[in-house]
Design an enzyme around this catalytic site. Structure first.
Site, PDB file in Angstrom:
ATOM      1  N   ASP A  52       0.856  -1.188   0.000  1.00  0.00           N
ATOM      2  CA  ASP A  52       0.000   0.000   0.000  1.00  0.00           C
ATOM      3  C   ASP A  52       0.890   1.236   0.000  1.00  0.00           C
ATOM      4  OD1 ASP A  52      -2.048   1.805   0.183  1.00  0.00           O
ATOM      5  OD2 ASP A  52      -2.530   1.394   2.269  1.00  0.00           O
ATOM      6  N   PHE A  53       1.754   1.336  -1.038  1.00  0.00           N
ATOM      7  CA  PHE A  53       2.662   2.472  -1.148  1.00  0.00           C
ATOM      8  C   PHE A  53       1.873   3.680  -1.662  1.00  0.00           C
ATOM      9  CE2 PHE A  53       7.039   0.221  -1.680  1.00  0.00           C
ATOM     10  CZ  PHE A  53       6.798  -0.481  -0.518  1.00  0.00           C
ATOM     11  N   GLU A  54       1.952   4.781  -0.952  1.00  0.00           N
ATOM     12  CA  GLU A  54       1.248   5.994  -1.323  1.00  0.00           C
ATOM     13  C   GLU A  54       2.226   7.163  -1.337  1.00  0.00           C
ATOM     14  OE1 GLU A  54      -2.228   6.501   1.157  1.00  0.00           O
ATOM     15  OE2 GLU A  54      -2.794   4.381   1.015  1.00  0.00           O
ATOM     16  N   GLY A  55       1.687   8.356  -1.539  1.00  0.00           N
ATOM     17  CA  GLY A  55       2.508   9.562  -1.477  1.00  0.00           C
ATOM     18  C   GLY A  55       3.656   9.552  -2.462  1.00  0.00           C
TER      19      GLY A  55
END
Length: 604
Positions: free
Chosen positions: A389-392
Protein backbone atom coordinates in the site's frame (compact mmCIF):
# COMPACT_ATOMS: atom_id res chain seq x y z
CA UNK A 1 2.32 45.72 -89.57
CA UNK A 2 2.18 48.41 -86.91
CA UNK A 3 -1.42 47.42 -86.11
CA UNK A 4 -0.45 43.74 -85.80
CA UNK A 5 2.28 44.61 -83.28
CA UNK A 6 -0.15 46.59 -81.15
CA UNK A 7 -2.57 43.66 -81.15
CA UNK A 8 0.02 41.26 -79.83
CA UNK A 9 1.48 43.48 -77.07
CA UNK A 10 -1.20 42.89 -74.37
CA UNK A 11 -0.69 39.12 -74.56
CA UNK A 12 3.11 39.54 -74.14
CA UNK A 13 2.64 41.83 -71.14
CA UNK A 14 0.26 39.32 -69.50
CA UNK A 15 2.72 36.51 -70.04
CA UNK A 16 5.54 38.55 -68.54
CA UNK A 17 3.41 39.49 -65.49
CA UNK A 18 2.43 35.87 -64.93
CA UNK A 19 6.06 34.74 -65.14
CA UNK A 20 7.08 37.48 -62.71
CA UNK A 21 4.42 36.46 -60.22
CA UNK A 22 5.48 32.82 -60.36
CA UNK A 23 9.05 33.87 -59.67
CA UNK A 24 8.07 35.50 -56.35
CA UNK A 25 8.82 33.10 -53.44
CA UNK A 26 5.74 31.75 -51.66
CA UNK A 27 3.35 32.32 -54.61
CA UNK A 28 2.23 29.13 -56.29
CA UNK A 29 0.02 28.79 -59.33
CA UNK A 30 -2.43 25.95 -58.93
CA UNK A 31 -4.26 24.45 -61.84
CA UNK A 32 -7.98 23.81 -61.53
CA UNK A 33 -7.18 20.10 -61.30
CA UNK A 34 -4.70 20.67 -58.45
CA UNK A 35 -7.17 22.86 -56.55
CA UNK A 36 -9.81 20.20 -56.88
CA UNK A 37 -7.39 17.73 -55.23
CA UNK A 38 -7.19 19.82 -52.06
CA UNK A 39 -9.00 18.23 -49.13
CA UNK A 40 -9.40 18.54 -45.39
CA UNK A 41 -6.80 16.11 -44.08
CA UNK A 42 -7.48 16.50 -40.35
CA UNK A 43 -9.22 13.50 -38.82
CA UNK A 44 -12.19 14.17 -36.54
CA UNK A 45 -11.49 17.92 -36.53
CA UNK A 46 -14.95 18.56 -35.10
CA UNK A 47 -14.42 16.08 -32.24
CA UNK A 48 -17.70 14.38 -33.11
CA UNK A 49 -16.03 11.00 -32.49
CA UNK A 50 -14.58 11.87 -29.10
CA UNK A 51 -10.80 12.18 -29.20
CA UNK A 52 -10.39 9.65 -32.02
CA UNK A 53 -7.30 10.62 -34.01
CA UNK A 54 -6.02 13.02 -31.33
CA UNK A 55 -3.45 12.53 -28.60
CA UNK A 56 -4.26 14.80 -25.66
CA UNK A 57 -2.53 15.33 -22.33
CA UNK A 58 -5.62 16.69 -20.58
CA UNK A 59 -8.54 16.81 -22.98
CA UNK A 60 -12.11 15.56 -23.21
CA UNK A 61 -15.12 16.25 -25.42
CA UNK A 62 -18.12 18.29 -24.35
CA UNK A 63 -21.55 19.02 -25.83
CA UNK A 64 -21.49 22.69 -24.86
CA UNK A 65 -20.14 25.08 -25.93
CA UNK A 66 -19.66 23.92 -29.54
CA UNK A 67 -18.95 25.87 -32.72
CA UNK A 68 -20.82 23.40 -34.92
CA UNK A 69 -22.09 19.87 -34.67
CA UNK A 70 -22.67 18.28 -31.28
CA UNK A 71 -19.17 18.16 -29.74
CA UNK A 72 -16.06 20.22 -29.13
CA UNK A 73 -12.74 19.79 -27.33
CA UNK A 74 -12.32 20.99 -23.76
CA UNK A 75 -8.80 20.88 -22.34
CA UNK A 76 -7.53 22.24 -19.04
CA UNK A 77 -3.89 23.22 -18.50
CA UNK A 78 -2.58 22.42 -15.04
CA UNK A 79 0.81 22.84 -13.40
CA UNK A 80 3.42 22.45 -16.14
CA UNK A 81 1.00 20.84 -18.62
CA UNK A 82 -0.39 23.14 -21.31
CA UNK A 83 -3.10 20.58 -22.24
CA UNK A 84 -1.92 19.98 -25.80
CA UNK A 85 -4.00 17.93 -28.26
CA UNK A 86 -2.19 16.85 -31.43
CA UNK A 87 -2.49 14.55 -34.43
CA UNK A 88 -0.04 13.56 -37.15
CA UNK A 89 -1.27 13.97 -40.74
CA UNK A 90 0.13 12.55 -43.99
CA UNK A 91 0.98 15.31 -46.51
CA UNK A 92 2.80 15.85 -49.81
CA UNK A 93 6.29 17.36 -50.08
CA UNK A 94 6.63 20.88 -51.51
CA UNK A 95 2.94 21.65 -51.02
CA UNK A 96 1.05 24.51 -49.40
CA UNK A 97 -1.43 23.90 -46.56
CA UNK A 98 -3.87 26.03 -44.60
CA UNK A 99 -4.48 25.16 -40.95
CA UNK A 100 -7.52 26.69 -39.28
CA UNK A 101 -9.81 26.12 -36.34
CA UNK A 102 -12.22 27.79 -33.94
CA UNK A 103 -11.21 28.38 -30.32
CA UNK A 104 -12.55 29.88 -27.09
CA UNK A 105 -10.67 30.86 -23.97
CA UNK A 106 -7.53 32.72 -22.98
CA UNK A 107 -4.14 32.10 -24.60
CA UNK A 108 -5.23 29.40 -27.05
CA UNK A 109 -2.74 28.25 -29.67
CA UNK A 110 -3.04 26.47 -33.04
CA UNK A 111 0.01 25.33 -34.94
CA UNK A 112 1.96 22.75 -36.93
CA UNK A 113 5.31 21.07 -36.28
CA UNK A 114 7.56 19.00 -38.54
CA UNK A 115 6.73 20.97 -41.68
CA UNK A 116 10.25 20.61 -43.07
CA UNK A 117 10.42 24.37 -43.57
CA UNK A 118 9.32 26.81 -40.87
CA UNK A 119 6.97 25.51 -38.20
CA UNK A 120 4.03 27.83 -37.67
CA UNK A 121 1.57 28.77 -34.95
CA UNK A 122 -1.09 31.36 -34.27
CA UNK A 123 -2.87 32.26 -31.04
CA UNK A 124 -5.40 34.46 -29.36
CA UNK A 125 -4.92 36.18 -26.03
CA UNK A 126 -8.62 36.20 -25.26
CA UNK A 127 -11.61 34.69 -27.06
CA UNK A 128 -14.76 34.92 -24.92
CA UNK A 129 -16.68 33.53 -27.91
CA UNK A 130 -15.61 31.35 -30.81
CA UNK A 131 -12.73 32.90 -32.77
CA UNK A 132 -11.20 31.53 -35.95
CA UNK A 133 -7.42 31.05 -36.04
CA UNK A 134 -5.68 30.49 -39.38
CA UNK A 135 -2.10 29.93 -40.48
CA UNK A 136 -0.37 28.52 -43.58
CA UNK A 137 2.83 26.64 -44.30
CA UNK A 138 4.66 24.94 -47.13
CA UNK A 139 6.11 21.48 -46.60
CA UNK A 140 9.75 20.66 -47.23
CA UNK A 141 11.10 18.61 -50.11
CA UNK A 142 11.18 15.40 -48.05
CA UNK A 143 8.23 16.04 -45.71
CA UNK A 144 5.46 13.43 -45.74
CA UNK A 145 3.97 13.96 -42.27
CA UNK A 146 3.26 16.99 -40.09
CA UNK A 147 1.82 17.27 -36.59
CA UNK A 148 -0.95 19.78 -36.01
CA UNK A 149 -1.84 20.82 -32.48
CA UNK A 150 -3.79 23.09 -30.22
CA UNK A 151 -2.96 23.95 -26.63
CA UNK A 152 -3.61 26.46 -23.90
CA UNK A 153 -1.26 28.13 -21.46
CA UNK A 154 -0.19 27.17 -17.96
CA UNK A 155 -2.68 27.98 -15.23
CA UNK A 156 -5.11 29.93 -17.44
CA UNK A 157 -8.13 27.63 -17.13
CA UNK A 158 -9.96 25.48 -19.65
CA UNK A 159 -9.97 26.28 -23.36
CA UNK A 160 -12.16 24.96 -26.17
CA UNK A 161 -11.45 24.05 -29.81
CA UNK A 162 -13.68 22.89 -32.66
CA UNK A 163 -13.73 22.42 -36.43
CA UNK A 164 -9.95 22.15 -36.85
CA UNK A 165 -9.03 21.61 -40.51
CA UNK A 166 -5.86 21.16 -42.54
CA UNK A 167 -6.62 21.92 -46.19
CA UNK A 168 -4.20 21.03 -48.96
CA UNK A 169 -3.26 18.29 -51.41
CA UNK A 170 -3.76 14.84 -49.97
CA UNK A 171 -0.95 12.33 -50.14
CA UNK A 172 -1.27 9.31 -52.35
CA UNK A 173 -1.44 6.50 -49.79
CA UNK A 174 -2.19 3.61 -52.12
CA UNK A 175 -4.10 0.61 -50.80
CA UNK A 176 -4.19 -1.05 -47.37
CA UNK A 177 -2.26 -4.32 -47.17
CA UNK A 178 -3.93 -7.68 -47.63
CA UNK A 179 -4.92 -9.60 -44.50
CA UNK A 180 -1.98 -11.47 -42.96
CA UNK A 181 -1.78 -15.22 -43.51
CA UNK A 182 -0.21 -18.08 -41.62
CA UNK A 183 -1.36 -17.04 -38.14
CA UNK A 184 -0.26 -19.71 -35.66
CA UNK A 185 0.21 -20.17 -31.92
CA UNK A 186 3.47 -20.80 -30.12
CA UNK A 187 4.14 -21.19 -26.40
CA UNK A 188 0.96 -21.22 -24.30
CA UNK A 189 1.04 -20.65 -20.52
CA UNK A 190 -1.62 -20.12 -17.88
CA UNK A 191 -1.69 -16.40 -18.64
CA UNK A 192 -0.22 -15.88 -22.13
CA UNK A 193 -0.28 -17.08 -25.75
CA UNK A 194 2.55 -16.50 -28.24
CA UNK A 195 1.49 -15.77 -31.83
CA UNK A 196 3.30 -15.43 -35.15
CA UNK A 197 2.24 -14.89 -38.77
CA UNK A 198 3.60 -14.26 -42.28
CA UNK A 199 4.53 -10.74 -43.35
CA UNK A 200 2.00 -8.80 -45.43
CA UNK A 201 3.40 -6.82 -48.37
CA UNK A 202 3.39 -3.09 -47.70
CA UNK A 203 2.48 -3.39 -44.03
CA UNK A 204 4.07 -1.02 -41.53
CA UNK A 205 2.37 -2.42 -38.42
CA UNK A 206 0.11 -5.22 -37.25
CA UNK A 207 -2.77 -5.29 -34.76
CA UNK A 208 -3.61 -8.33 -32.64
CA UNK A 209 -7.25 -9.03 -31.75
CA UNK A 210 -8.36 -11.23 -28.85
CA UNK A 211 -11.98 -12.38 -29.13
CA UNK A 212 -12.61 -9.51 -31.54
CA UNK A 213 -11.05 -6.78 -29.35
CA UNK A 214 -7.79 -5.09 -30.38
CA UNK A 215 -5.27 -5.72 -27.59
CA UNK A 216 -1.86 -5.03 -29.09
CA UNK A 217 -0.08 -3.25 -31.98
CA UNK A 218 3.38 -4.40 -33.09
CA UNK A 219 5.80 -3.63 -35.91
CA UNK A 220 7.00 -7.22 -36.43
CA UNK A 221 5.30 -10.51 -37.23
CA UNK A 222 5.02 -11.94 -33.74
CA UNK A 223 3.46 -11.01 -30.41
CA UNK A 224 2.69 -12.49 -27.02
CA UNK A 225 -0.74 -11.76 -25.57
CA UNK A 226 -0.60 -11.68 -21.76
CA UNK A 227 -3.02 -11.16 -18.89
CA UNK A 228 -5.14 -14.21 -19.79
CA UNK A 229 -7.12 -16.41 -17.42
CA UNK A 230 -6.03 -20.03 -16.78
CA UNK A 231 -7.88 -22.91 -18.49
CA UNK A 232 -9.68 -20.52 -20.84
CA UNK A 233 -10.16 -20.71 -24.62
CA UNK A 234 -9.36 -17.58 -26.66
CA UNK A 235 -9.68 -16.70 -30.34
CA UNK A 236 -7.02 -14.56 -32.03
CA UNK A 237 -6.81 -12.66 -35.34
CA UNK A 238 -4.36 -10.12 -36.77
CA UNK A 239 -4.61 -7.25 -39.24
CA UNK A 240 -1.97 -5.36 -41.25
CA UNK A 241 -1.87 -1.58 -41.60
CA UNK A 242 -0.11 1.18 -43.52
CA UNK A 243 -0.88 4.82 -44.22
CA UNK A 244 -3.81 3.80 -46.42
CA UNK A 245 -5.56 1.97 -43.61
CA UNK A 246 -6.09 -1.39 -41.96
CA UNK A 247 -6.62 -4.73 -43.69
CA UNK A 248 -9.39 -7.20 -43.03
CA UNK A 249 -8.81 -9.59 -40.13
CA UNK A 250 -6.88 -12.80 -40.74
CA UNK A 251 -8.33 -16.24 -40.27
CA UNK A 252 -8.75 -16.96 -36.57
CA UNK A 253 -6.75 -19.36 -34.45
CA UNK A 254 -7.77 -20.57 -31.00
CA UNK A 255 -5.73 -21.52 -27.96
CA UNK A 256 -6.61 -22.67 -24.45
CA UNK A 257 -4.40 -21.49 -21.62
CA UNK A 258 -2.97 -24.03 -19.19
CA UNK A 259 -4.29 -24.51 -15.65
CA UNK A 260 -1.36 -22.93 -13.81
CA UNK A 261 -1.31 -21.60 -10.28
CA UNK A 262 -0.07 -18.07 -10.92
CA UNK A 263 -1.13 -15.48 -8.38
CA UNK A 264 -0.84 -17.74 -5.38
CA UNK A 265 -3.41 -18.84 -2.82
CA UNK A 266 -5.85 -20.71 -5.03
CA UNK A 267 -7.95 -21.47 -1.93
CA UNK A 268 -9.50 -18.00 -1.69
CA UNK A 269 -13.30 -18.12 -2.03
CA UNK A 270 -14.73 -17.33 -5.47
CA UNK A 271 -15.87 -13.95 -4.13
CA UNK A 272 -13.81 -12.47 -1.33
CA UNK A 273 -14.28 -9.58 1.09
CA UNK A 274 -11.02 -7.79 1.91
CA UNK A 275 -10.63 -5.30 4.75
CA UNK A 276 -7.89 -3.37 6.52
CA UNK A 277 -7.72 -3.78 10.28
CA UNK A 278 -6.27 -0.86 12.27
CA UNK A 279 -3.76 -2.98 14.14
CA UNK A 280 -1.32 -0.23 15.09
CA UNK A 281 -3.67 2.73 15.70
CA UNK A 282 -7.33 3.54 16.44
CA UNK A 283 -7.91 6.47 14.03
CA UNK A 284 -11.19 7.63 15.59
CA UNK A 285 -13.01 4.42 14.75
CA UNK A 286 -11.95 2.56 17.85
CA UNK A 287 -9.78 -0.52 18.13
CA UNK A 288 -11.17 -3.86 16.87
CA UNK A 289 -9.61 -7.02 18.26
CA UNK A 290 -8.59 -9.67 15.76
CA UNK A 291 -10.89 -12.22 17.42
CA UNK A 292 -13.84 -9.83 16.98
CA UNK A 293 -13.51 -9.54 13.19
CA UNK A 294 -16.60 -11.29 11.72
CA UNK A 295 -16.20 -14.43 9.61
CA UNK A 296 -17.37 -12.58 6.49
CA UNK A 297 -13.91 -11.05 6.08
CA UNK A 298 -11.81 -13.37 3.89
CA UNK A 299 -8.59 -11.33 3.72
CA UNK A 300 -7.53 -9.17 6.68
CA UNK A 301 -4.75 -6.66 6.08
CA UNK A 302 -2.91 -5.50 9.21
CA UNK A 303 -2.39 -1.76 8.93
CA UNK A 304 0.46 -0.90 8.85
CA UNK A 305 4.09 -1.93 8.69
CA UNK A 306 6.16 1.25 8.35
CA UNK A 307 9.85 1.99 7.66
CA UNK A 308 12.30 3.31 10.21
CA UNK A 309 13.11 5.97 7.59
CA UNK A 310 11.88 6.55 4.04
CA UNK A 311 14.94 5.01 2.36
CA UNK A 312 16.07 2.41 4.95
CA UNK A 313 13.88 -0.45 3.70
CA UNK A 314 13.71 -1.56 7.33
CA UNK A 315 10.02 -2.24 8.03
CA UNK A 316 8.62 -2.45 11.56
CA UNK A 317 5.16 -3.48 12.75
CA UNK A 318 4.22 -1.90 16.07
CA UNK A 319 0.91 -2.92 17.55
CA UNK A 320 -1.40 -0.28 18.98
CA UNK A 321 -0.42 0.93 22.44
CA UNK A 322 -2.88 0.62 25.34
CA UNK A 323 -2.85 4.41 25.78
CA UNK A 324 -4.53 4.77 22.36
CA UNK A 325 -6.33 1.41 22.26
CA UNK A 326 -7.46 0.52 25.82
CA UNK A 327 -9.01 -2.76 24.67
CA UNK A 328 -5.97 -3.98 22.74
CA UNK A 329 -5.26 -7.70 23.21
CA UNK A 330 -1.90 -9.18 24.24
CA UNK A 331 0.59 -10.39 21.63
CA UNK A 332 -0.22 -13.97 22.60
CA UNK A 333 -3.96 -13.46 22.12
CA UNK A 334 -3.35 -11.57 18.87
CA UNK A 335 -1.28 -14.46 17.45
CA UNK A 336 -3.80 -17.01 18.66
CA UNK A 337 -6.62 -15.10 16.95
CA UNK A 338 -4.63 -15.02 13.69
CA UNK A 339 -4.24 -18.82 13.84
CA UNK A 340 -7.96 -19.20 14.48
CA UNK A 341 -8.77 -17.07 11.44
CA UNK A 342 -6.41 -19.12 9.30
CA UNK A 343 -7.95 -22.35 10.55
CA UNK A 344 -11.29 -20.99 9.34
CA UNK A 345 -9.83 -20.40 5.85
CA UNK A 346 -9.08 -16.68 6.21
CA UNK A 347 -5.88 -14.93 5.08
CA UNK A 348 -4.06 -12.45 7.31
CA UNK A 349 -1.46 -10.17 5.68
CA UNK A 350 0.88 -7.42 6.78
CA UNK A 351 0.18 -4.23 4.80
CA UNK A 352 3.22 -2.05 4.18
CA UNK A 353 3.00 1.71 3.75
CA UNK A 354 -0.25 3.59 4.14
CA UNK A 355 -0.60 7.35 4.16
CA UNK A 356 2.30 7.92 6.55
CA UNK A 357 4.61 5.05 5.61
CA UNK A 358 6.75 6.33 2.73
CA UNK A 359 8.95 3.48 1.41
CA UNK A 360 11.64 4.24 -1.17
CA UNK A 361 13.95 1.33 -1.98
CA UNK A 362 16.58 3.52 -3.60
CA UNK A 363 19.44 1.03 -3.14
CA UNK A 364 19.98 -2.71 -3.21
CA UNK A 365 20.85 -2.48 0.48
CA UNK A 366 17.39 -1.03 1.17
CA UNK A 367 15.88 -3.78 -0.98
CA UNK A 368 17.64 -6.48 1.06
CA UNK A 369 16.62 -4.82 4.33
CA UNK A 370 13.03 -4.79 3.11
CA UNK A 371 13.08 -8.52 2.35
CA UNK A 372 14.67 -9.35 5.70
CA UNK A 373 12.45 -7.14 7.86
CA UNK A 374 9.20 -8.08 6.11
CA UNK A 375 10.12 -11.77 6.42
CA UNK A 376 10.67 -11.25 10.14
CA UNK A 377 7.17 -9.75 10.56
CA UNK A 378 5.57 -12.56 8.55
CA UNK A 379 7.39 -15.22 10.54
CA UNK A 380 6.79 -13.59 13.93
CA UNK A 381 3.03 -13.47 13.50
CA UNK A 382 2.63 -16.47 11.20
CA UNK A 383 1.08 -14.42 8.39
CA UNK A 384 -0.10 -15.57 4.96
CA UNK A 385 1.53 -12.85 2.90
CA UNK A 386 2.02 -9.21 2.10
CA UNK A 387 -0.02 -6.22 0.92
CA UNK A 388 1.73 -3.30 -0.78
CA UNK A 389 0.00 0.00 0.00
CA UNK A 390 2.66 2.47 -1.15
CA UNK A 391 1.25 5.99 -1.32
CA UNK A 392 2.51 9.56 -1.48
CA UNK A 393 6.07 9.73 -2.79
CA UNK A 394 7.07 6.08 -2.36
CA UNK A 395 7.01 5.39 -6.11
CA UNK A 396 7.98 7.78 -8.89
CA UNK A 397 9.66 7.39 -12.28
CA UNK A 398 12.92 8.87 -13.45
CA UNK A 399 12.69 11.23 -16.43
CA UNK A 400 14.07 8.70 -18.92
CA UNK A 401 11.96 5.78 -17.67
CA UNK A 402 9.19 5.66 -20.27
CA UNK A 403 8.37 1.97 -20.82
CA UNK A 404 6.34 0.24 -18.09
CA UNK A 405 7.43 -3.12 -19.49
CA UNK A 406 11.13 -2.37 -18.94
CA UNK A 407 11.48 -0.07 -15.91
CA UNK A 408 14.86 1.38 -14.98
CA UNK A 409 14.09 3.57 -11.93
CA UNK A 410 15.81 2.07 -8.84
CA UNK A 411 12.80 2.35 -6.47
CA UNK A 412 10.71 0.43 -9.03
CA UNK A 413 13.33 -2.16 -9.96
CA UNK A 414 14.26 -2.85 -6.34
CA UNK A 415 10.64 -3.24 -5.24
CA UNK A 416 9.97 -5.74 -8.03
CA UNK A 417 13.09 -7.67 -7.06
CA UNK A 418 12.14 -7.68 -3.37
CA UNK A 419 8.61 -8.95 -4.02
CA UNK A 420 9.82 -11.69 -6.34
CA UNK A 421 12.32 -12.77 -3.67
CA UNK A 422 9.59 -12.96 -1.02
CA UNK A 423 7.32 -14.89 -3.35
CA UNK A 424 10.08 -17.39 -4.11
CA UNK A 425 10.92 -17.76 -0.41
CA UNK A 426 7.39 -18.58 0.74
CA UNK A 427 6.13 -20.47 -2.31
CA UNK A 428 2.91 -20.73 -4.29
CA UNK A 429 0.59 -20.22 -1.30
CA UNK A 430 2.11 -16.81 -0.51
CA UNK A 431 -0.60 -14.15 -0.83
CA UNK A 432 0.55 -10.96 -2.56
CA UNK A 433 -1.88 -8.05 -2.87
CA UNK A 434 -1.56 -4.38 -3.84
CA UNK A 435 -3.69 -1.34 -3.02
CA UNK A 436 -2.50 1.57 -5.18
CA UNK A 437 -4.42 4.79 -5.68
CA UNK A 438 -6.03 5.56 -9.07
CA UNK A 439 -3.36 8.21 -9.71
CA UNK A 440 -0.70 5.49 -9.83
CA UNK A 441 -2.66 3.10 -12.07
CA UNK A 442 -5.62 4.25 -14.20
CA UNK A 443 -4.27 7.79 -14.57
CA UNK A 444 -1.44 6.09 -16.50
CA UNK A 445 -3.90 5.81 -19.39
CA UNK A 446 -3.35 9.55 -19.98
CA UNK A 447 0.03 10.27 -18.39
CA UNK A 448 3.08 8.19 -17.57
CA UNK A 449 5.89 9.66 -15.51
CA UNK A 450 7.21 13.02 -16.64
CA UNK A 451 5.75 12.55 -20.15
CA UNK A 452 7.14 13.06 -23.64
CA UNK A 453 7.52 16.79 -23.15
CA UNK A 454 8.49 16.67 -19.49
CA UNK A 455 6.94 18.55 -16.63
CA UNK A 456 4.33 15.96 -15.59
CA UNK A 457 4.16 14.44 -12.12
CA UNK A 458 6.75 11.59 -12.15
CA UNK A 459 4.53 9.51 -9.85
CA UNK A 460 1.75 9.22 -12.41
CA UNK A 461 1.25 5.59 -13.45
CA UNK A 462 4.25 4.53 -11.36
CA UNK A 463 2.56 1.36 -10.07
CA UNK A 464 2.07 -0.03 -13.60
CA UNK A 465 5.56 -1.52 -14.00
CA UNK A 466 5.27 -3.18 -10.57
CA UNK A 467 1.87 -4.70 -11.29
CA UNK A 468 2.96 -5.82 -14.74
CA UNK A 469 6.16 -7.47 -13.55
CA UNK A 470 4.32 -9.30 -10.75
CA UNK A 471 1.11 -10.14 -12.64
CA UNK A 472 1.83 -13.88 -12.57
CA UNK A 473 2.54 -13.72 -8.81
CA UNK A 474 -0.20 -11.26 -7.87
CA UNK A 475 -3.12 -12.64 -5.89
CA UNK A 476 -5.22 -9.49 -5.77
CA UNK A 477 -5.10 -5.92 -7.04
CA UNK A 478 -7.60 -3.71 -5.26
CA UNK A 479 -7.11 -0.12 -6.43
CA UNK A 480 -8.37 2.50 -4.01
CA UNK A 481 -11.35 3.94 -5.89
CA UNK A 482 -11.54 6.74 -3.35
CA UNK A 483 -9.74 9.97 -2.45
CA UNK A 484 -9.37 10.31 -6.22
CA UNK A 485 -9.65 13.12 -8.71
CA UNK A 486 -11.44 12.69 -12.07
CA UNK A 487 -9.92 9.91 -14.22
CA UNK A 488 -10.34 9.40 -17.97
CA UNK A 489 -11.82 6.00 -18.83
CA UNK A 490 -11.60 3.94 -21.99
CA UNK A 491 -14.53 5.97 -23.36
CA UNK A 492 -12.25 9.06 -23.35
CA UNK A 493 -14.53 10.71 -20.81
CA UNK A 494 -13.61 11.84 -17.31
CA UNK A 495 -15.25 9.94 -14.46
CA UNK A 496 -15.58 11.22 -10.91
CA UNK A 497 -16.29 9.62 -7.56
CA UNK A 498 -19.78 9.48 -6.17
CA UNK A 499 -21.58 6.64 -7.94
CA UNK A 500 -21.37 3.24 -9.57
CA UNK A 501 -20.16 4.74 -12.86
CA UNK A 502 -16.74 5.57 -11.41
CA UNK A 503 -16.14 2.08 -10.05
CA UNK A 504 -17.40 0.47 -13.27
CA UNK A 505 -15.11 2.59 -15.47
CA UNK A 506 -12.03 2.13 -13.27
CA UNK A 507 -12.51 -1.66 -12.99
CA UNK A 508 -13.26 -2.07 -16.70
CA UNK A 509 -9.86 -0.53 -17.44
CA UNK A 510 -8.10 -3.18 -15.34
CA UNK A 511 -10.04 -6.05 -16.92
CA UNK A 512 -9.80 -4.78 -20.51
CA UNK A 513 -6.31 -3.30 -20.53
CA UNK A 514 -5.46 0.21 -21.74
CA UNK A 515 -2.87 2.17 -23.75
CA UNK A 516 -0.34 3.81 -21.47
CA UNK A 517 -0.03 7.57 -22.00
CA UNK A 518 -2.39 7.16 -24.97
CA UNK A 519 0.19 5.12 -26.90
CA UNK A 520 -1.45 2.29 -28.87
CA UNK A 521 1.94 0.56 -29.05
CA UNK A 522 2.28 0.48 -25.25
CA UNK A 523 -0.77 -1.36 -23.90
CA UNK A 524 -1.05 -2.41 -20.27
CA UNK A 525 -2.54 -5.93 -20.59
CA UNK A 526 -5.70 -6.87 -18.70
CA UNK A 527 -5.58 -8.66 -15.39
CA UNK A 528 -7.56 -11.82 -14.76
CA UNK A 529 -10.93 -11.11 -13.11
CA UNK A 530 -10.04 -13.38 -10.18
CA UNK A 531 -7.09 -11.03 -9.50
CA UNK A 532 -9.26 -7.91 -9.18
CA UNK A 533 -11.27 -6.57 -6.25
CA UNK A 534 -12.80 -3.09 -6.08
CA UNK A 535 -11.62 -0.75 -3.33
CA UNK A 536 -14.28 1.40 -1.65
CA UNK A 537 -14.59 3.33 1.64
CA UNK A 538 -16.76 1.57 4.23
CA UNK A 539 -18.46 4.79 5.32
CA UNK A 540 -18.44 8.56 4.95
CA UNK A 541 -15.95 8.67 7.84
CA UNK A 542 -13.51 6.39 6.08
CA UNK A 543 -12.64 8.52 3.06
CA UNK A 544 -13.88 10.62 0.14
CA UNK A 545 -15.75 8.61 -2.47
CA UNK A 546 -18.19 6.69 -0.29
CA UNK A 547 -21.16 5.27 -2.20
CA UNK A 548 -24.37 3.85 -0.76
CA UNK A 549 -24.98 0.07 -0.80
CA UNK A 550 -27.34 0.48 -3.76
CA UNK A 551 -24.48 1.92 -5.85
CA UNK A 552 -22.21 -0.94 -4.78
CA UNK A 553 -24.87 -3.37 -6.00
CA UNK A 554 -25.15 -1.53 -9.34
CA UNK A 555 -21.38 -1.79 -9.76
CA UNK A 556 -21.37 -5.54 -9.16
CA UNK A 557 -24.44 -6.11 -11.36
CA UNK A 558 -22.85 -4.29 -14.29
CA UNK A 559 -19.43 -5.91 -14.07
CA UNK A 560 -20.51 -9.48 -13.31
CA UNK A 561 -23.86 -9.65 -15.17
CA UNK A 562 -23.87 -6.61 -17.53
CA UNK A 563 -27.15 -5.48 -16.04
CA UNK A 564 -28.01 -2.31 -14.14
CA UNK A 565 -25.22 -0.47 -16.01
CA UNK A 566 -25.17 3.30 -16.30
CA UNK A 567 -23.64 5.49 -19.00
CA UNK A 568 -20.25 3.75 -19.19
CA UNK A 569 -20.05 1.05 -21.91
CA UNK A 570 -18.11 -1.89 -20.44
CA UNK A 571 -15.93 -4.07 -22.66
CA UNK A 572 -16.99 -7.40 -21.19
CA UNK A 573 -18.75 -9.30 -18.43
CA UNK A 574 -16.70 -10.81 -15.60
CA UNK A 575 -18.64 -13.13 -13.29
CA UNK A 576 -15.30 -14.25 -11.82
CA UNK A 577 -14.54 -10.78 -10.43
CA UNK A 578 -12.99 -11.59 -7.06
CA UNK A 579 -14.86 -9.15 -4.85
CA UNK A 580 -14.54 -5.98 -2.80
CA UNK A 581 -11.93 -4.32 -0.60
CA UNK A 582 -12.71 -1.63 1.93
CA UNK A 583 -11.02 0.84 4.20
CA UNK A 584 -11.64 -0.42 6.76
CA UNK A 585 -12.90 -3.18 9.05
CA UNK A 586 -12.83 -0.71 11.93
CA UNK A 587 -14.84 1.95 10.09
CA UNK A 588 -17.35 -0.66 8.93
CA UNK A 589 -17.85 -1.76 12.52
CA UNK A 590 -18.30 1.91 13.45
CA UNK A 591 -21.13 2.04 10.84
CA UNK A 592 -22.90 -1.10 12.06
CA UNK A 593 -21.24 -3.35 9.43
CA UNK A 594 -23.09 -1.79 6.49
CA UNK A 595 -20.43 -2.70 3.91
CA UNK A 596 -20.06 -6.28 5.10
CA UNK A 597 -23.82 -6.87 5.23
CA UNK A 598 -24.28 -5.62 1.67
CA UNK A 599 -21.48 -7.90 0.42
CA UNK A 600 -22.99 -10.92 2.17
CA UNK A 601 -26.44 -10.13 0.79
CA UNK A 602 -25.09 -9.90 -2.76
CA UNK A 603 -22.81 -12.94 -2.86
CA UNK A 604 -24.64 -15.04 -0.30
Amino acid sequence: MDRARRARRPRSVLALLTAALLAVPGITALSSAARAADADLAKNGGFESGLDGWTCTAGTTVNSPVHSGSSALQATPAGSDNAQCAQTVTVQPNAQYTLSGYVRGSYVYLGANGTGTTDVSTWTQSAPDWQKLTTTFTTGAATTKVTVYTHGWYGTGAYYADDISLVGPGASTGQPPAAPTGLRTGTVTSSSVALSWSAATGATSYAVYRDGVKVQTVSGTSATVTGLAPSTAYSFQVTASNDAGESAKSAAVTATTTAGTGGGSTDLPAHALVGYLHASFANGSGYTRMADVPDSWDVIDLAFGEPTSATSGDIRFNRCQVTECPNVESDADFKAAIKAKQAAGKKVLISIGGQNGQVQLTTTAARDAFVSSVSNIIDTYGLDGLDIDFEGHSLSLNANDTDFRNPTTPVIVNLISALKTLKAKYGSKFVLTMAPETFFVQMGHQYYGTGKWGGQDPRCGAYLPVIHALRDDLTLLHVQDYNSGPIMGLDNQYHSMGGADFHIAMTDMLLTGFPVAGDANSVFPPLRPDQVAIGMPASTNAGNGYVAPSEVTKTLDCLTKKTNCGSYPTHGTWPALRGLMTWSVNWDRYSNWEFEKNFDAYFG
